[in-house]
Design an enzyme around this catalytic site. Structure first.
Site, short mmCIF file in Angstrom:
data_model
loop_
_atom_site.label_atom_id
_atom_site.label_comp_id
_atom_site.label_asym_id
_atom_site.label_seq_id
_atom_site.Cartn_x
_atom_site.Cartn_y
_atom_site.Cartn_z
N GLU A 26 5.34 -0.69 -4.30
CA GLU A 26 5.01 -2.09 -4.05
C GLU A 26 4.93 -2.95 -5.00
O GLU A 26 4.85 -2.86 -6.15
CB GLU A 26 3.75 -1.91 -3.09
CG GLU A 26 2.45 -1.21 -4.06
CD GLU A 26 1.15 -1.84 -3.61
OE1 GLU A 26 0.79 -3.06 -3.54
OE2 GLU A 26 0.09 -1.07 -3.43
N LYS A 160 -9.33 3.50 -2.33
CA LYS A 160 -10.06 2.87 -3.40
C LYS A 160 -11.67 3.16 -3.08
O LYS A 160 -12.10 3.14 -1.88
CB LYS A 160 -9.87 1.48 -3.52
CG LYS A 160 -8.71 1.18 -4.55
CD LYS A 160 -8.17 -0.26 -4.35
CE LYS A 160 -7.81 -0.63 -3.00
NZ LYS A 160 -7.28 -1.83 -2.69
N1 PSU Z 1 -4.74 -0.44 -4.80
C1 PSU Z 1 -4.50 -0.85 -6.28
N2 PSU Z 1 -4.25 -2.07 -6.45
C2 PSU Z 1 -3.83 -2.90 -5.37
C3 PSU Z 1 -4.09 -2.55 -3.95
C4 PSU Z 1 -4.59 -1.51 -3.62
O1 PSU Z 1 -4.92 -0.15 -7.09
O2 PSU Z 1 -3.44 -4.01 -5.55
C5 PSU Z 1 -3.38 -3.47 -2.97
C6 PSU Z 1 -2.33 -2.73 -2.04
O3 PSU Z 1 -1.40 -3.51 -2.11
C7 PSU Z 1 -3.07 -2.79 -0.64
C8 PSU Z 1 -3.70 -4.14 -0.67
O4 PSU Z 1 -2.27 -2.68 0.32
O5 PSU Z 1 -4.39 -3.87 -2.16
C9 PSU Z 1 -4.74 -3.95 0.30
O6 PSU Z 1 -5.40 -5.17 0.52
P1 PSU Z 1 -6.50 -5.67 1.88
O7 PSU Z 1 -7.76 -4.78 1.40
O8 PSU Z 1 -6.52 -7.06 1.66
O9 PSU Z 1 -5.67 -5.14 3.10
#
Ligand code: PSU
Ligand code: MN
Length: 305
Positions: A26, A160
């Site tokens: 990604e 996370k």
């Molecule tokens: N985990 C990381 N760094 C990130 C992300 C996840 O260590 O940048 C990103 C991923 O792309 C994940 C997104 O899909 O955060 C999720 O964002 P949200 O919580 O806004 O859906």
């Protein structure tokens, strides 16, 4: 009708066509998840790691409204340094393409693009999930829903620790998403190895993980699979320490009224600052480990089909 906005790098297209192992990566992690220059260095390290383990890497991003499956160095530099890069999740893709914008793809958008390109495996850091306090805010990442919609196996270090991990597991269970612990009985908590939340299934080899993906296909499932692969022990952070930092960052986000897609990048940035860079170091190591395991699973799978 064919998607004229899909640009698959020739190396990737050839590998897909020959049923060779390919691993998607990604770009939100590059544009919104890590600071410069570690973001670009990490993106390169991940591609190298995938290659070393026998698969072809395909970093996914949107440039000028075109979904690129596989990017070059110049495009990577642009994604890592540009300040007008959107964050694209499932809901954003059609509009971003129409407006010919530049965007990094989240887990949900990367799964969609990978599947469109015929790629079944994807390595990331951590998936989005149910946020702490979601009972009030309704903040649940579109990543979770994506698992029930798109047949891609995603290797991550779990959700996370900035999230509510028990609720995240409940959500995945409701959606019928297979969750696998890679050599562990609990869903990893990103910065540390054990969240205390048990996974419904543990595997101890790449081959066993590949077999589960194949079975889901044979069952006619059109949904994805989450593999929880813990950060290697020597890079694990102390649970007590990171939990305190997370509490602080989450509290700051509340006070600052950070909402929607800005929440995750804000928390990651604040954790980097509060831990004096330690959280970033752990992040880089775990995502590298995920790229390795994902490539190994993709290689095993290619030998089964
Ligand atoms: N985990 C990381 N760094 C990130 C992300 C996840 O260590 O940048 C990103 C991923 O792309 C994940 C997104 O899909 O955060 C999720 O964002 P949200 O919580 O806004 O859906
Ligand atoms: Mn959210």
């Amino acid at each position: 009708m064919k998607a004229d906005f899909l640009e698959i790098k020739s190396e990737v297209a050839a590998a897909v066509n020959d049923k060779k192992p390919v691993v998607a990566l990604e770009s939100t992690i590059i544009s919104h998840g890590m600071p410069y220059p570690q973001n670009i260095e990490t993106a390169k390290l991940l591609e190298e790691t995938v290659r070393k383990n026998g698969a072809v890497p395909a970093t996914i991003a949107i440039i000028n409204g075109k979904i690129h499956v596989g990017i070059d160095d110049q495009q990577l530099d642009f994604l890592g340094t540009g300040n007008n890069i959107r964050k694209a999740s499932r809901r954003d893709l059609p509009g971003i393409i129409a407006a010919k914008e530049n965007a990094a793809t989240t887990v949900s958008a990367t799964m969609i693009a990978a599947h469109l390109a015929g790629i079944g495996f994807f390595a990331t850091g951590g998936i989005g999930g149910v946020h702490r306090g979601a009972g009030q805010t309704f903040d649940i990442s579109a990543d979770l829903e994506e698992f029930s919609l798109t047949p891609v196996m995603v290797v991550s270090a779990g959700a996370k620790a900035i999230l509510d991990i028990p609720m995240t597991m409940e959500y995945l269970e409701t959606r019928g998403v297979p969750v696998i612990g890679f050599g562990v009985d609990e869903l990893p908590a990103f910065y540390y190895r054990q969240s205390g939340v048990r996974v419904p299934r543990r595997v101890d080899s790449a081959k066993a993980a590949a077999q589960i993906f194949l079975n889901s296909k044979l069952l006619g499932y059109n949904s994805g699979i989450l593999v929880g692969n813990p950060v290697p022990e020597k890079f694990e952070m102390s649970r007590d320490k990171i939990e305190k930092c997370i509490e602080q960052a989450v509290q700051e986000a509340r006070v600052k009224k950070i909402i929607g897609q800005d929440v995750t990048p804000f928390l990651l940035k604040r954790l980097f600052e509060i831990t004096d860079g330690e959280s970033l170091e752990t992040n880089i190591e775990l995502v590298k480990n995920n790229a390795e395991v994902c490539a190994r699973i993709a290689v095993e799978y290619s030998q089964m089909i």
